[in-house]
Enzyme design. Structure first.
Site, PDB file in Angstrom:
ATOM      1  N   CYS A 390       0.847  -1.120  -0.219  1.00 52.57           N
ATOM      2  CA  CYS A 390       0.045  -0.079  -0.001  1.00 52.57           C
ATOM      3  C   CYS A 390       0.783   1.205   0.078  1.00 52.57           C
ATOM      4  CB  CYS A 390      -0.782   0.101   1.022  1.00 52.57           C
ATOM      5  SG  CYS A 390      -2.159  -1.334   0.858  1.00 52.57           S
ATOM      6  N   ALA A 391       2.095   1.089  -0.835  1.00 56.38           N
ATOM      7  CA  ALA A 391       2.827   2.249  -0.883  1.00 56.38           C
ATOM      8  C   ALA A 391       3.433   2.231  -2.315  1.00 56.38           C
ATOM      9  CB  ALA A 391       3.840   2.254   0.214  1.00 56.38           C
TER      10      ALA A 391
END
Length: 467
Positions: A390-391
């Site tokens: 999630c980056a």
């Protein structure tokens, strides 16, 4: 907290751990749930599970679980009733707010608002931004702090390669902004990909020098290091309970009250409203609370809130100096072990000497990341994470892939043996025994040297052992 409440929820787990200086090589990990769970191996037999995915969700501290279990029979809805259990629960809920404020070393006028998570906290802050607010955020942020600012004018800053470059990049961007409008800087305290600590205090000074405010995403920092709102001089801090060794879905947004008080409630409903009256024209007039309740509409997650407060106390009593020292000991074990494997490339923005928490991401030459992670679990009982964490922008920058390259927050679509655009992340903390990281390092070395012992296939985007 009242004497009756203390008696009601007292447990042997509330005895403080000594904060005396310890030898990190001899220190015992803090007791966590699941430490004795065994899992089957595809090669036969069972092994104690090595949970090395703390950056996603840390296991709950046994202390926290015991405190919550002791309180559970006394559960009542807060701020709603005159009965004993309701009053007791209200006291517990509000005392938890005080505990969190103390844990974060908040300013006297700061508000502590309970939310569902870091993501919820930052979306709440995004919802109360003044009109015309400019937001500055590095591309290195987790999506929770990268994406909420849809109604603001956002400037995305390129990934810096040193802490000094991070400060200089922010200063240049702020110098070019409209100097008369409101502005907000959002920055992580510790990267959820590399574990590297960011120069929060220096970034806060740069923000304030240019008339901007700053919010700290402490989701990965608070479980590993003390966080002082006053020392760092940040305007807000956000974190999640599930990364702080608390078992339930709660989070915190703490900081300055003015923007929060001036904005409409994040959610409209009971609890946020102080007074509601019908008008002659048939409508309603609402007077909203100016306290933290303004943004806590609905019946709150009392047990989740109490679990956060219990975790804050447990970490404080254990002594962050000791926790940090022991974690550095584990980090050295992992990094030294990975350094012995030429096929492994550890991902980093700031270099090998940068201070960090127990979060390390890497890729292995010749291996699909999902395949490698699946083999660690199935053949060694070691649980890690693979993907873009999630980056996405940060991981793609670190991997040198094109911005438009395909990839998901979870595993890639690539089959075992094919190149993937993802990485592997190992993360650990206060509850991690030495044996877990030692087994992980041994597993990496054996997989690279000898290959997997089992066959794997792709199923619904995940690499799994073939039956």
């Amino acid at each position: 907290m009242s004497a009756s409440l203390n008696a009601a929820v007292a447990t042997s787990a509330t005895v403080a751990t000594s904060a005396a200086a310890i030898d990190p090589a001899c220190a015992e990990p803090l007791p966590v749930l699941g430490r004795d769970v065994t899992v089957p191996l595809v090669t036969g037999g069972e092994v104690t599970y090595a949970a090395l995915d703390y950056a996603a969700s840390a296991p709950a501290l046994q202390r926290v679980w015991d405190d919550v279990a002791a309180y559970a029979p006394y559960y009542g809805s807060v701020h709603r009733g005159a009965g004993y259990l309701s009053q007791l629960s209200t006291d517990l809920f509000e005392q938890s707010r005080v505990t969190v404020a103390e844990f974060l070393d908040c300013r006297p006028a700061d508000q502590v608002i309970f939310t569902r998570s870091t993501t919820d906290s930052l979306n709440l802050l995004a919802a109360v931004l003044p009109a015309g607010c400019q937001v500055f955020v590095f591309e290195t942020e987790h999506h929770a702090s990268l994406l909420p600012w849809t109604d603001a004018q956002v400037t995305y800053l390129n990934a810096p390669r040193t802490p000094d470059e991070a400060v200089a990049t922010l200063e240049r961007a702020l110098a070019d902004r409209d100097p008369y409008g409101p502005a907000l800087v959002c920055v992580t305290g510790a990267s959820n990909v590399t574990g590297e600590l960011w120069p929060v205090k220096e970034l806060a000074a740069a923000a304030h020098a240019h008339g901007a405010r700053i919010v700290l995403d402490a989701a990965q920092l608070a479980p590993h290091h003390p966080v002082s709102v006053q020392d760092l001089d940040v305007d807000w801090v956000a974190f999640s309970g599930h990364k702080l060794y608390a078992p339930f879905g709660s989070g915190v947004l703490a900081g300055r009250a003015d923007w929060l008080q001036e904005a409409e409630p994040y959610l409209a409903g009971g609890g946020a409203s102080r007074k509601v009256a019908r008008r002659e024209d048939g409508g309603v007039d609402v007077e909203w609370h100016t306290t933290a309740a303004r943004h806590e509409a609905g019946s709150p997650n009392v047990i989740g809130v109490y679990s956060i407060a219990s975790a804050c106390k447990a970490l404080t009593e254990a002594g962050f100096e000791n926790l940090v020292a022991r974690e550095r000991h584990l980090i050295a074990k992992v990094r030294d072990g990975l350094a012995d494997v030429p096929a492994v490339r550890v991902l980093s923005l700031f270099g090998d000497d940068a201070p960090r928490v127990g979060v390390i991401s890497f890729v292995v030459d010749g291996w699909n990341s999902s395949h490698f992670a699946a083999a660690l679990s199935a053949e060694y009982g070691v649980g890690v994470r693979d993907g873009l964490f999630c980056a996405h922008p940060l991981v793609r920058t670190l991997l040198g892939s094109e911005p438009q390259a395909q990839g998901e927050c979870g595993a890639p679509e690539a089959a075992p043996g094919e190149r993937s655009l993802n990485a592997i992340r190992v993360s650990f903390g206060a509850g991690t025994p030495d044996e877990h990281v030692e087994r992980f390092v041994r597993a990496v070395k054996e997989l690279v040297a000898d290959g997997a012992q089992w066959q794997y296939r792709t199923e619904e985007g995940r690499c799994v052992p073939a039956v």
